[in-house]
Motif scaffolding. Structure first.
Motif, PDB file in Angstrom:
ATOM      1  N   GLY A 113     -35.480  24.296 -30.631  1.00 51.50           N
ATOM      2  CA  GLY A 113     -35.027  23.496 -29.498  1.00 51.50           C
ATOM      3  C   GLY A 113     -35.941  23.539 -28.293  1.00 51.50           C
ATOM      4  N   LYS A 128     -36.457  20.633 -25.492  1.00 48.48           N
ATOM      5  CA  LYS A 128     -36.112  20.946 -24.095  1.00 48.48           C
ATOM      6  C   LYS A 128     -37.248  20.545 -23.160  1.00 48.48           C
ATOM      7  CE  LYS A 128     -36.298  25.205 -22.716  1.00 48.48           C
ATOM      8  NZ  LYS A 128     -36.023  26.653 -22.575  1.00 48.48           N
ATOM      9  N   SER A 180     -39.819  16.193 -28.376  1.00 48.25           N
ATOM     10  CA  SER A 180     -39.155  16.129 -29.678  1.00 48.25           C
ATOM     11  C   SER A 180     -40.098  15.532 -30.718  1.00 48.25           C
ATOM     12  CB  SER A 180     -37.901  15.254 -29.578  1.00 48.25           C
ATOM     13  OG  SER A 180     -38.273  13.912 -29.287  1.00 48.25           O
ATOM     14  N   GLN A 193     -33.913  25.218 -37.852  1.00 50.97           N
ATOM     15  CA  GLN A 193     -33.755  24.445 -36.621  1.00 50.97           C
ATOM     16  C   GLN A 193     -32.329  23.945 -36.399  1.00 50.97           C
ATOM     17  OE1 GLN A 193     -36.587  23.909 -34.500  1.00 50.97           O
ATOM     18  NE2 GLN A 193     -37.421  25.437 -35.916  1.00 50.97           N
ATOM     19  N   SER A 194     -31.470  24.115 -37.381  1.00 52.53           N
ATOM     20  CA  SER A 194     -30.098  23.597 -37.281  1.00 52.53           C
ATOM     21  C   SER A 194     -29.143  24.555 -37.963  1.00 52.53           C
ATOM     22  CB  SER A 194     -30.006  22.207 -37.917  1.00 52.53           C
ATOM     23  OG  SER A 194     -30.326  22.284 -39.301  1.00 52.53           O
ATOM     24  N   THR A 209     -30.491  30.413 -33.209  1.00 50.06           N
ATOM     25  CA  THR A 209     -31.071  30.811 -31.928  1.00 50.06           C
ATOM     26  C   THR A 209     -31.602  32.248 -31.940  1.00 50.06           C
ATOM     27  OG1 THR A 209     -28.860  31.452 -31.140  1.00 50.06           O
ATOM     28  CG2 THR A 209     -29.623  29.233 -30.600  1.00 50.06           C
TER      29      THR A 209
END
Length: 404
Positions: A101, A105, A109, A130-131, A138
């Motif tokens: 992310g 941010k 992207s 990533q998901s 995270t």
């Protein structure tokens, strides 16, 4: 348009342009694998907080940041963003390893990067992907974390070795980026790769898939195989261990027969290639191997076992490896100069290519060592570069001695 005019013409990937802003090991190692075979590689580094590997294990940077140029760039700054754009506009592959992310941010992207370069292959490297569940993706991801979170460490009763997860991930980074680039060359459409180190370690484990399918579990595999007899380390008379993998048709027909398990008998029937652990035959196979190897020095055991088609090797020290004539004959090791001027002795680019071999043309650069060269290729004047330094967009540090 940027191009390294100082890089020799070599390797099967000469002409491929790769950029990476990854840190530590997995991402940079994957990028270096490409550079070892001729790719033109730029390493984008944080100008204020150098890569963690610069202060880690000695020589990490020298080995896994060789064959590249470096630009210490504040990417999210307005000026840094424009420089980043100019670099990626002319790149084929971009590898990043920030916290998932982070690029989005910063307003960077995948879609933004593709608006600059529709053919770009983007590789996102992270621990958990990533998901998915934010509680997981995270989290930070490192080599030992990948081993622990994938079940690999539990199965092997501890971490196997430093960088085993990083090295596996690096190979998938190199493979997947080139696979995507092959497709881009046919379609003109870029690709985004979501590479999770934990998932890579899961993919490497047959036992995990067996458990998911059959609920089957295996015993401690950290030393000897929990399922196959004759597989593991055995101690010779001189105290040195030999690792034996006592399987295969010839091994049963010649080797097991030589040690007393007559080929064609009930314990070693014709056509047999593996003896299961925990069976009468398995107990006997382990026993005869243990007794024979314990009765002779390691060098003798190794020679005789190999002569009777039983795959094995002494468990080598690094000194043993370096003194083995076979590797010298194959050119397994190479020597090159570091940026500091001393010799680095390292494993050469792998694998060996017959017609366009890889090579090491340069040691690892210090922070920002190639700022002027790269920015000059992008059209920046000396005055503009000086202002970038003054504004903190780029930075430079002296050449480092990584031997300490």
């Amino acid at each position: 348009m940027w191009k390294n005019m100082n890089k020799p013409d070599f390797g099967v990937l000469d002409g491929l342009k790769v950029v990476h802003s990854a840190t530590n090991m997995a991402g940079p190692m994957g990028a270096t694998m490409l550079a070892d075979h001729g790719a033109d590689l730029i390493w984008l580094e944080n100008p204020r907080i150098p890569d963690t590997s610069r202060s880690g294990i000695p020589l990490t940077v020298e080995i896994e940041r060789r064959n590249c140029r470096t630009l210490a760039l504040d990417i999210p700054s307005p000026q840094g963003r424009e420089i980043f754009k100019k670099i990626l506009e002319d790149a084929d592959i971009y590898i990043e390893g920030w916290k998932p992310g982070t690029l989005a941010k910063w307003g960077l992207s995948d879609d933004v990067l593709w608006s600059w370069n529709p053919k770009l292959v983007i590789v996102h490297v992270s621990g958990y992907g990533q998901s998915g569940d934010p509680e997981y993706y995270t989290r930070g991801g490192y080599d030992a974390i990948g081993q622990a979170a994938s079940g690999f460490m539990n199965q092997n009763h501890g971490a196997v070795a430093p960088f085993s997860c990083d090295a596996q991930a690096a190979m998938y980074i190199a493979f997947s980026s080139l696979a995507a680039y092959y497709r881009v060359c046919k379609t003109g459409v870029g690709e985004s790769i979501d590479l999770s180190q934990v998932e890579i370690m899961m993919r490497q484990q047959l036992y995990l898939s067996d458990y998911a399918t059959n609920g089957r579990t295996y015993g401690d595999e950290s030393k000897k195989s929990a399922t196959i007899a004759g597989w593991g380390p055995f101690t010779a008379a001189d105290g040195q261990d030999i690792y034996v993998v006592g399987i295969g048709g010839n091994t049963m027909r010649k080797g097991a027969d030589w040690l007393g398990l007559k080929y064609g008998s009930e314990l070693n029937p014709e056509g047999n290639s593996i003896i299961a652990k925990g069976t009468a035959a398995g107990d006997e196979w382990d026993r005869v191997l243990t007794e024979y190897i314990a009765s002779v020095p390691a060098a003798t055991a190794e020679k005789e076992l190999l002569a009777h088609s039983i795959p094995c090797t002494r468990i080598m020290t690094y000194e043993d490896v370096l003194n083995t004539e076979h590797w010298k004959m194959r050119g397994t090791f190479t020597t090159y100069k570091s940026s500091h001027g001393y010799d680095i002795n390292s494993v050469a680019p792998m694998p060996h290519m017959a017609n366009r071999p890889g090579q090491v043309w340069r040691g690892a650069p210090s922070l920002g060592m190639d700022n002027e060269e790269i920015l000059g290729e992008l059209g920046f004047s000396a005055e503009e570069i000086e202002k970038l330094y003054a504004d903190g967009v780029i930075n430079k540090r002296p050449v480092e001695d990584f031997r300490q």
